[in-house]
Write a protein that holds these residues in place. Structure first.
Motif, PDB file in Angstrom:
ATOM      1  N   SER A  69       0.812  -1.222   0.000  1.00  0.00           N
ATOM      2  CA  SER A  69       0.000   0.000   0.000  1.00  0.00           C
ATOM      3  C   SER A  69       0.839   1.263   0.000  1.00  0.00           C
ATOM      4  N   PHE A  79      -3.796   8.035   3.432  1.00  0.00           N
ATOM      5  CA  PHE A  79      -3.986   7.262   4.675  1.00  0.00           C
ATOM      6  C   PHE A  79      -3.527   8.035   5.911  1.00  0.00           C
ATOM      7  N   GLY A 102      -7.227  -5.767   7.023  1.00  0.00           N
ATOM      8  CA  GLY A 102      -6.430  -5.612   5.798  1.00  0.00           C
ATOM      9  C   GLY A 102      -5.489  -4.431   5.906  1.00  0.00           C
ATOM     10  N   ASN A 104      -2.366  -4.298   5.554  1.00  0.00           N
ATOM     11  CA  ASN A 104      -1.255  -4.389   4.606  1.00  0.00           C
ATOM     12  C   ASN A 104       0.047  -3.986   5.292  1.00  0.00           C
ATOM     13  N   VAL A 122      -5.450  -6.573  11.284  1.00  0.00           N
ATOM     14  CA  VAL A 122      -5.679  -7.989  10.989  1.00  0.00           C
ATOM     15  C   VAL A 122      -5.331  -8.170   9.516  1.00  0.00           C
ATOM     16  N   GLU A 123      -4.310  -8.949   9.248  1.00  0.00           N
ATOM     17  CA  GLU A 123      -3.758  -9.017   7.884  1.00  0.00           C
ATOM     18  C   GLU A 123      -3.273 -10.450   7.622  1.00  0.00           C
ATOM     19  N   PRO A 124      -3.919 -11.149   6.678  1.00  0.00           N
ATOM     20  CA  PRO A 124      -3.539 -12.544   6.417  1.00  0.00           C
ATOM     21  C   PRO A 124      -2.241 -12.714   5.626  1.00  0.00           C
ATOM     22  N   SER A 125      -1.830 -11.677   4.911  1.00  0.00           N
ATOM     23  CA  SER A 125      -0.651 -11.824   4.047  1.00  0.00           C
ATOM     24  C   SER A 125       0.606 -11.526   4.872  1.00  0.00           C
ATOM     25  N   PHE A 144      -9.703 -11.764   8.817  1.00  0.00           N
ATOM     26  CA  PHE A 144     -10.775 -11.298   9.699  1.00  0.00           C
ATOM     27  C   PHE A 144     -12.033 -12.077   9.346  1.00  0.00           C
ATOM     28  N   ALA A 165      -9.827  -0.478   4.212  1.00  0.00           N
ATOM     29  CA  ALA A 165      -9.719   0.226   2.930  1.00  0.00           C
ATOM     30  C   ALA A 165      -9.376  -0.791   1.855  1.00  0.00           C
ATOM     31  N   ASN A 166     -10.146  -0.785   0.795  1.00  0.00           N
ATOM     32  CA  ASN A 166      -9.872  -1.686  -0.343  1.00  0.00           C
ATOM     33  C   ASN A 166      -9.732  -3.120   0.119  1.00  0.00           C
ATOM     34  N   THR A 167     -10.542  -3.508   1.064  1.00  0.00           N
ATOM     35  CA  THR A 167     -10.470  -4.858   1.627  1.00  0.00           C
ATOM     36  C   THR A 167     -11.864  -5.474   1.751  1.00  0.00           C
ATOM     37  N   HIS A 170     -13.006  -7.286  -1.059  1.00  0.00           N
ATOM     38  CA  HIS A 170     -12.250  -8.505  -1.353  1.00  0.00           C
ATOM     39  C   HIS A 170     -12.824  -9.737  -0.644  1.00  0.00           C
ATOM     40  N   TYR A 173     -17.255 -13.680   2.073  1.00  0.00           N
ATOM     41  CA  TYR A 173     -17.994 -14.215   3.240  1.00  0.00           C
ATOM     42  C   TYR A 173     -18.466 -13.054   4.115  1.00  0.00           C
TER      43      TYR A 173
HETATM   44  N1  SAM Z   1      -5.796  -1.400   3.147  1.00  0.00           N
HETATM   45  C1  SAM Z   1      -4.735  -1.412   2.198  1.00  0.00           C
HETATM   46  C2  SAM Z   1      -4.929  -0.357   1.151  1.00  0.00           C
HETATM   47  O1  SAM Z   1      -6.017   0.194   1.009  1.00  0.00           O
HETATM   48  O2  SAM Z   1      -3.976  -0.090   0.424  1.00  0.00           O
HETATM   49  C3  SAM Z   1      -4.568  -2.792   1.559  1.00  0.00           C
HETATM   50  C4  SAM Z   1      -5.504  -3.141   0.468  1.00  0.00           C
HETATM   51  S1  SAM Z   1      -5.085  -4.669  -0.342  1.00  0.00           S
HETATM   52  C5  SAM Z   1      -5.755  -4.367  -1.915  1.00  0.00           C
HETATM   53  C6  SAM Z   1      -6.216  -5.815   0.381  1.00  0.00           C
HETATM   54  C7  SAM Z   1      -5.680  -6.392   1.662  1.00  0.00           C
HETATM   55  O3  SAM Z   1      -6.710  -7.150   2.301  1.00  0.00           O
HETATM   56  C8  SAM Z   1      -4.517  -7.344   1.451  1.00  0.00           C
HETATM   57  O4  SAM Z   1      -3.406  -6.902   2.207  1.00  0.00           O
HETATM   58  C9  SAM Z   1      -5.069  -8.701   1.905  1.00  0.00           C
HETATM   59  O5  SAM Z   1      -4.086  -9.545   2.443  1.00  0.00           O
HETATM   60  C10 SAM Z   1      -6.127  -8.272   2.902  1.00  0.00           C
HETATM   61  N2  SAM Z   1      -7.228  -9.218   3.185  1.00  0.00           N
HETATM   62  C11 SAM Z   1      -7.880 -10.056   2.334  1.00  0.00           C
HETATM   63  N3  SAM Z   1      -8.836 -10.746   3.005  1.00  0.00           N
HETATM   64  C12 SAM Z   1      -8.798 -10.335   4.299  1.00  0.00           C
HETATM   65  C13 SAM Z   1      -9.513 -10.675   5.482  1.00  0.00           C
HETATM   66  N4  SAM Z   1     -10.497 -11.572   5.497  1.00  0.00           N
HETATM   67  N5  SAM Z   1      -9.161 -10.061   6.639  1.00  0.00           N
HETATM   68  C14 SAM Z   1      -8.180  -9.130   6.675  1.00  0.00           C
HETATM   69  N6  SAM Z   1      -7.483  -8.760   5.582  1.00  0.00           N
HETATM   70  C15 SAM Z   1      -7.781  -9.354   4.414  1.00  0.00           C
END
Ligand code: SAM
Length: 403
Positions: A69, A79, A102, A104, A122-125, A144, A165-167, A170, A173
């Motif tokens: 990010s 941010f 998310g 990041n 909370v970040e899975p990556s 999460f 943000a942007n999560t 994604h 569920y």
């Molecule tokens: N918030 C940052 C931004 O806006 O730049 C990151 C956005 S990135 C496109 C999406 C992020 O969501 C990734 O880092 C990914 O690992 C995370 N992510 C995906 N599923 C998630 C979940 N269930 N809980 C938390 N994070 C999650």
């Protein structure tokens, strides 16, 4: 079947077989790629626009997830401003607590940490989570969902703000997410999230916002319906100029806060524009096909003239453009990108090589396709010398044009 309400989803566009948008390949990995059908539709009951097929989450979000990010100056500033806004508005009580879904590389939470406010990302990556830790951010490496939210509330107590943000877009569920928010959020807390706005995607023909990771395409009305379904209420909405046009949604427990007039205003505007019925998407399909034909016509023409064409920004979005249009390394010889994890790799599906931004000047090509159009201003300023040397940028939204 709709992932929000179980209603019937009407498919309105099929991009065909697509690779994972962030699965950059070692040259040795060619032949072992995962593909899925990228198609999008709208729920006839609750109006949520969504992908038809879902990719398993751990195929996309893992140790090597390459998106950082903090890569863009503009997003770093966005941010910092967002963190300050949250600190000044919802995090003013005694010992407030914020959870970011998310987080990041910690681009937002590092400002919260500097302000001394309790937080958890909370970040899975794992790779990007480690970068966040390096910035002093507290991170839990996890997806999460309901069970994780319950574990957090047991350890840290309720959250005044849950931010993403942007999560959110994604996460298919969504029921588990809202149940988790219900478990974790303080009685008067807020869920704040920002994501690309379907209204802007349709208005600007930004079809490349559609790829494996973007499961939902939100509108005020679809988010309001989803929130109500899980005992929440959409109480505010704000337009954001980033990433080609986003909305920031503020959600509270039903009846706890008076909704701002902006919610009804934008919902009424959507009703007028038509963002809720299958018939509203007919123009979108025509626009996407026109962009593909124009872009391929231009690239083939330039190749026939012997021009050198490269790309700029090996974005997740560019996977949809290159693979849907059929752009090959013969048409675009490489794509420049500053992300270290993408360098030296091949783009998913199209196998166009990725090189560092310095490669642009080595020597300058005649044209560069700006795949990272959402950072156009920042990139064009940084690469001013390319334009001054006679190089031209090719953009493809809202239509194909050369500048
Ligand atoms: N918030 C940052 C931004 O806006 O730049 C990151 C956005 S990135 C496109 C999406 C992020 O969501 C990734 O880092 C990914 O690992 C995370 N992510 C995906 N599923 C998630 C979940 N269930 N809980 C938390 N994070 C999650």
């Amino acid at each position: 079947m709709c992932r929000v309400c179980g209603g019937a989803v009407h498919e309105f566009f099929d991009f065909g077989r697509q690779p994972l948008s962030d699965a950059f390949l070692d040259p040795a990995g060619v032949g072992h790629e995962y593909f899925f059908r990228l198609a999008v539709g709208i729920c006839e009951s609750c109006t949520m626009t969504q992908l038809i097929d879902e990719v398993a989450r751990d195929r996309m979000f893992h140790e090597a997830y390459p998106y950082h990010s903090s890569g863009s100056v503009r997003m770093r500033r966005h941010f910092e401003e967002t963190a300050q806004l949250l600190l000044d508005s919802h995090l003013t009580g005694d010992d407030p607590f914020i959870v970011e879904v998310g987080c990041n590389d910690g681009v937002m939470l590092k400002t919260i940490d500097k302000a001394g406010v309790r937080h958890l990302g909370v970040e899975p990556s794992g790779g990007v989570a480690e970068l966040a830790r390096g910035q002093g951010v507290r991170v839990r490496v996890d997806f999460f969902e309901e069970s994780v939210a319950s574990a957090i509330v047991a350890e840290d107590g309720p959250a005044d703000v849950i931010y993403a943000a942007n999560t959110m877009c994604h996460i298919p569920y969504i029921g588990s997410i809202f149940r988790g928010v219900d478990a974790l959020l303080a009685p008067d807390g807020v869920l704040v999230f920002e994501d690309p706005y379907l209204g802007d995607i349709l208005r600007r023909n930004t079809f490349d916002q559609i790829y494996d990771e973007h499961f939902f395409f939100f509108t005020v009305r679809s988010v309001r319906n989803a929130a109500a379904r899980f005992g929440f209420e959409l109480v505010d909405v704000e337009r954001l100029p980033v990433h080609g046009g986003e909305l920031r949604y503020t959600i509270a427990r039903a009846g706890r806060r008076a909704p701002s007039p902006a919610v009804e205003e934008l919902a009424a505007e959507e009703l007028e524009r038509g963002l809720a019925a299958p018939a509203d998407f007919a123009g979108f399909a025509a626009g996407v096909n026109r962009i593909r034909d124009d872009l391929m016509g231009l690239l083939r023409g330039l190749r026939a003239e012997g021009k050198r064409v490269v790309g700029y920004g090996a974005t997740a979005k560019s996977a949809t453009v290159t693979n849907f249009c059929g752009i090959t390394p013969e048409l675009v010889s490489f794509v420049c990108d500053a992300t270290p994890a993408k360098n030296g790799k091949l783009m998913p599906g199209s196998h166009i090589p990725v090189r560092s931004p310095e490669a642009l000047a080595d020597p300058y090509p005649d044209y560069a396709v700006l795949f990272a159009w959402n950072h156009a201003e920042e990139i064009m300023a940084k690469e001013r010398a390319f334009h001054e040397a006679g190089g031209r940028w090719i953009l493809y939204v809202p239509e194909v044009h050369v500048v």
